[in-house]
Design an enzyme around this catalytic site. Structure first.
Site, PDB file in Angstrom:
ATOM      1  N   HIS A  62      16.381  23.729  -6.842  1.00 51.69           N
ATOM      2  CA  HIS A  62      14.972  23.764  -7.261  1.00 51.69           C
ATOM      3  C   HIS A  62      14.412  25.189  -7.143  1.00 51.69           C
ATOM      4  O   HIS A  62      13.719  25.688  -8.039  1.00 51.69           O
ATOM      5  CB  HIS A  62      14.124  22.846  -6.363  1.00 51.69           C
ATOM      6  CG  HIS A  62      14.447  21.389  -6.472  1.00 51.69           C
ATOM      7  ND1 HIS A  62      14.694  20.581  -5.382  1.00 51.69           N
ATOM      8  CD2 HIS A  62      14.567  20.579  -7.555  1.00 51.69           C
ATOM      9  CE1 HIS A  62      14.922  19.346  -5.783  1.00 51.69           C
ATOM     10  NE2 HIS A  62      14.869  19.311  -7.087  1.00 51.69           N
TER      11      HIS A  62
ATOM     12  N   LYS B 188       7.320   3.927  -3.380  1.00 52.38           N
ATOM     13  CA  LYS B 188       8.624   4.552  -3.125  1.00 52.38           C
ATOM     14  C   LYS B 188       8.714   5.035  -1.679  1.00 52.38           C
ATOM     15  O   LYS B 188       7.715   5.496  -1.114  1.00 52.38           O
ATOM     16  CB  LYS B 188       8.790   5.737  -4.090  1.00 52.38           C
ATOM     17  CG  LYS B 188      10.234   6.031  -4.441  1.00 52.38           C
ATOM     18  CD  LYS B 188      10.313   7.006  -5.602  1.00 52.38           C
ATOM     19  CE  LYS B 188      11.517   7.910  -5.469  1.00 52.38           C
ATOM     20  NZ  LYS B 188      11.572   8.931  -6.517  1.00 52.38           N
TER      21      LYS B 188
ATOM     22  N   ARG C  99      21.132  19.830 -15.083  1.00 52.83           N
ATOM     23  CA  ARG C  99      22.438  20.049 -14.446  1.00 52.83           C
ATOM     24  C   ARG C  99      23.594  19.553 -15.302  1.00 52.83           C
ATOM     25  O   ARG C  99      24.688  20.085 -15.250  1.00 52.83           O
ATOM     26  CB  ARG C  99      22.492  19.320 -13.090  1.00 52.83           C
ATOM     27  CG  ARG C  99      21.712  19.999 -12.010  1.00 52.83           C
ATOM     28  CD  ARG C  99      21.449  19.067 -10.871  1.00 52.83           C
ATOM     29  NE  ARG C  99      20.561  18.000 -11.313  1.00 52.83           N
ATOM     30  CZ  ARG C  99      19.942  17.172 -10.493  1.00 52.83           C
ATOM     31  NH1 ARG C  99      20.158  17.244  -9.193  1.00 52.83           N
ATOM     32  NH2 ARG C  99      19.139  16.245 -10.966  1.00 52.83           N
TER      33      ARG C  99
ATOM     34  N   SER D 136      19.157  16.114  -4.717  1.00 60.39           N
ATOM     35  CA  SER D 136      18.388  15.696  -3.524  1.00 60.39           C
ATOM     36  C   SER D 136      18.909  14.385  -2.941  1.00 60.39           C
ATOM     37  O   SER D 136      18.944  14.218  -1.716  1.00 60.39           O
ATOM     38  CB  SER D 136      16.906  15.515  -3.862  1.00 60.39           C
ATOM     39  OG  SER D 136      16.325  16.755  -4.140  1.00 60.39           O
TER      40      SER D 136
HETATM   41  P1  ADP Z   1      13.004  13.599  -9.382  1.00 58.56           P
HETATM   42  O1  ADP Z   1      13.272  12.983  -8.047  1.00 58.56           O
HETATM   43  O2  ADP Z   1      11.653  13.337  -9.960  1.00 58.56           O
HETATM   44  O3  ADP Z   1      14.149  13.519 -10.367  1.00 58.56           O
HETATM   45  P2  ADP Z   1      13.837  16.049  -8.330  1.00 58.56           P
HETATM   46  O4  ADP Z   1      13.036  16.487  -7.160  1.00 58.56           O
HETATM   47  O5  ADP Z   1      15.174  15.495  -8.049  1.00 58.56           O
HETATM   48  O6  ADP Z   1      12.896  15.112  -9.114  1.00 58.56           O
HETATM   49  O7  ADP Z   1      14.034  17.222  -9.395  1.00 58.56           O
HETATM   50  C1  ADP Z   1      12.978  17.858 -10.062  1.00 58.56           C
HETATM   51  C2  ADP Z   1      13.522  18.731 -11.169  1.00 58.56           C
HETATM   52  O8  ADP Z   1      14.465  19.648 -10.653  1.00 58.56           O
HETATM   53  C3  ADP Z   1      14.285  17.991 -12.270  1.00 58.56           C
HETATM   54  O9  ADP Z   1      14.025  18.647 -13.512  1.00 58.56           O
HETATM   55  C4  ADP Z   1      15.718  18.164 -11.918  1.00 58.56           C
HETATM   56  O10 ADP Z   1      16.577  18.088 -13.051  1.00 58.56           O
HETATM   57  C5  ADP Z   1      15.690  19.567 -11.366  1.00 58.56           C
HETATM   58  N1  ADP Z   1      16.787  19.821 -10.454  1.00 58.56           N
HETATM   59  C6  ADP Z   1      17.134  19.104  -9.382  1.00 58.56           C
HETATM   60  N2  ADP Z   1      18.210  19.646  -8.757  1.00 58.56           N
HETATM   61  C7  ADP Z   1      18.566  20.748  -9.480  1.00 58.56           C
HETATM   62  C8  ADP Z   1      19.607  21.730  -9.391  1.00 58.56           C
HETATM   63  N3  ADP Z   1      20.521  21.675  -8.432  1.00 58.56           N
HETATM   64  N4  ADP Z   1      19.655  22.694 -10.322  1.00 58.56           N
HETATM   65  C9  ADP Z   1      18.728  22.723 -11.320  1.00 58.56           C
HETATM   66  N5  ADP Z   1      17.732  21.837 -11.470  1.00 58.56           N
HETATM   67  C10 ADP Z   1      17.642  20.861 -10.570  1.00 58.56           C
END
Ligand code: ADP
Length: 160
Positions: free
Chosen positions: A18, A42, A91, A133
């Site tokens: 992120h 959630k 990703r 995550s």
């Molecule tokens: P959600 O739980 O709403 O999917 P996340 O917190 O997991 O949100 O992710 C938010 C954004 O960050 C999304 O666009 C996701 O694709 C992107 N993202 C998550 N992990 C990575 C990563 N390792 N590299 C690039 N983008 C990421």
């Protein structure tokens, strides 16, 4: 007009993946809001307040970035904040398919509301492409170390 981007997510927790996406989008915007979506049904692993502080700890020296929690539709949050751009990271093809439908829905609903919001994508850095995550939470739950995926972990407090 100020160029404002919103980077929405659960950030449970905020990872190096992120962080890299936000830093790469930064030169394109006057302001980026990292927006933590709160869904009351959630269950999150980390407390909201600690997720906010954790994210802020990465950008102490960045006046262009702010962190906020929101409820409801992301495009409504964008409109309230005058943000015309939604920022997302990709990703893999699974992310792509999922993001494509959300982007299309957001495009059509926001246009109908009279405040069009565009979604912009950046491809993940290769070194962070496996960071996710939910896998980080799984490792933590099972007593593993997450320091390779998440920095400033001391700000994160688990929900009870
Ligand atoms: P959600 O739980 O709403 O999917 P996340 O917190 O997991 O949100 O992710 C938010 C954004 O960050 C999304 O666009 C996701 O694709 C992107 N993202 C998550 N992990 C990575 C990563 N390792 N590299 C690039 N983008 C990421």
């Amino acid at each position: 007009m100020k160029r404002i981007g919103v980077f929405p997510g659960s950030f449970d927790p905020f990872t190096k993946g992120h962080e890299a996406i936000v830093k790469r989008f930064l030169p394109l915007f006057d302001e980026i809001i990292i927006a933590i979506g709160v869904n009351s049904t959630k269950q999150y692993m980390y407390q909201l307040e600690s997720r906010i502080k954790h994210i802020e700890s990465h950008f102490n020296d960045q006046p262009k970035i702010r962190v906020e929690a929101y409820q409801g539709l992301t495009i409504d949050f964008c409109q309230k904040n005058g943000a015309r751009y939604l920022l997302r990271g990709l990703r893999n093809t699974v992310d792509f398919e999922f993001e494509k439908s959300i982007a299309h829905m957001n495009e059509s609903v926001s246009a109908e509301n009279g405040f069009g919001v565009e979604t912009l994508f950046l491809m993940t850095d290769q070194e962070f492409s496996a960071i996710n995550s939910s896998i980080v939470r799984e490792i933590k739950k099972n007593g593993g170390k997450i320091g390779n995926f998440v920095t400033n972990e001391e700000f994160l407090i688990m929900s009870v």
